[in-house]
Design an enzyme around this catalytic site. Sequence first.
Site, PDB file in Angstrom:
ATOM      1  CD  GLU A   1      28.731  61.104   7.773  1.00 38.65           C
ATOM      2  OE1 GLU A   1      29.765  60.403   7.743  1.00 38.65           O
ATOM      3  OE2 GLU A   1      28.138  61.489   6.749  1.00 38.65           O
TER       4      GLU A   1
ATOM      5  CE1 TYR B   1      25.885  59.701   2.872  1.00 38.88           C
ATOM      6  CE2 TYR B   1      24.000  58.345   3.482  1.00 38.88           C
ATOM      7  CZ  TYR B   1      25.348  58.467   3.199  1.00 38.88           C
ATOM      8  OH  TYR B   1      26.156  57.352   3.237  1.00 38.88           O
TER       9      TYR B   1
ATOM     10  CD  GLU C   1      29.007  58.173   1.282  1.00 36.80           C
ATOM     11  OE1 GLU C   1      28.557  57.936   2.418  1.00 36.80           O
ATOM     12  OE2 GLU C   1      30.232  58.058   0.992  1.00 36.80           O
TER      13      GLU C   1
ATOM     14  CG  ASN D   1      30.971  57.653  10.134  1.00 37.68           C
ATOM     15  OD1 ASN D   1      31.215  57.302   8.994  1.00 37.68           O
ATOM     16  ND2 ASN D   1      30.330  58.766  10.367  1.00 37.68           N
TER      17      ASN D   1
ATOM     18  CE1 TYR E   1      27.686  62.911   3.983  1.00 36.54           C
ATOM     19  CE2 TYR E   1      28.884  62.112   2.068  1.00 36.54           C
ATOM     20  CZ  TYR E   1      28.525  61.983   3.399  1.00 36.54           C
ATOM     21  OH  TYR E   1      29.014  60.945   4.145  1.00 36.54           O
TER      22      TYR E   1
END
Length: 228
Positions: free
Chosen positions: A210, A110, A119, A78, A121
Amino acid sequence: MVSFKSFAALCSLAAAVMALPAQNATSEIERRSLTLTTSTTGTLNGYAYSLWSEKNTGVTMTDYGATYVLNWQASAGNVVAGVGWNPGAARTINYSGTFSPNGNSYLSVYGWTTSPLIEYYIVENFGTYDPSTGATKLGSVTSDGSTYNIYRLQRVNAPSIQGTATFYQYWSVRQSKRTGGTVTTANHFNAWRSLGLNLGTHNYQILATEGYQSSGSSTITLPSDPNA
């Protein structure tokens, strides 16, 4: 009268002096770019940068401040990389570039907040895997020429900016994918708030690529002035 040898020596000295600015200019360019291959954060040319790599292998990020170039391989696991601001804010973000994934990858605004630890997005583009797969749609918001569907997911004992933790992710996923344009983050933050998805104190906020067990490349550019 200056002899030929003296004249030649003077010419050599002049040539050396004239060459110095070019050498210094090259050094300045090199100083203002970074090549990153392992997890790190920092600031360059007014922009915050972040590279997080699960395996710390198989990834190269070249950061020029307002522009970054990312190449990653599946061996990286990742990877999340990008440039932007620290702290984040409800700002309007203009960007351009290219995004060429092979497999599971996202291009998004992000960021993270604390208190609560969130978190988030705002997904502009993605590869072969739709990040909303398996998630419950909570609503939608129309912004910057498209509808974005809104989702919330919980991560349990997952990596975060505060170490391993349990926290929520907020997602806005654009339905007409693109690489380049304007992202009015306030529209998303307000839409999330109206659904009870509250943010905390902003930590960093980047225009991120990502990749998850995939490969690919991206080149993303923000305005030259980070305050624009």
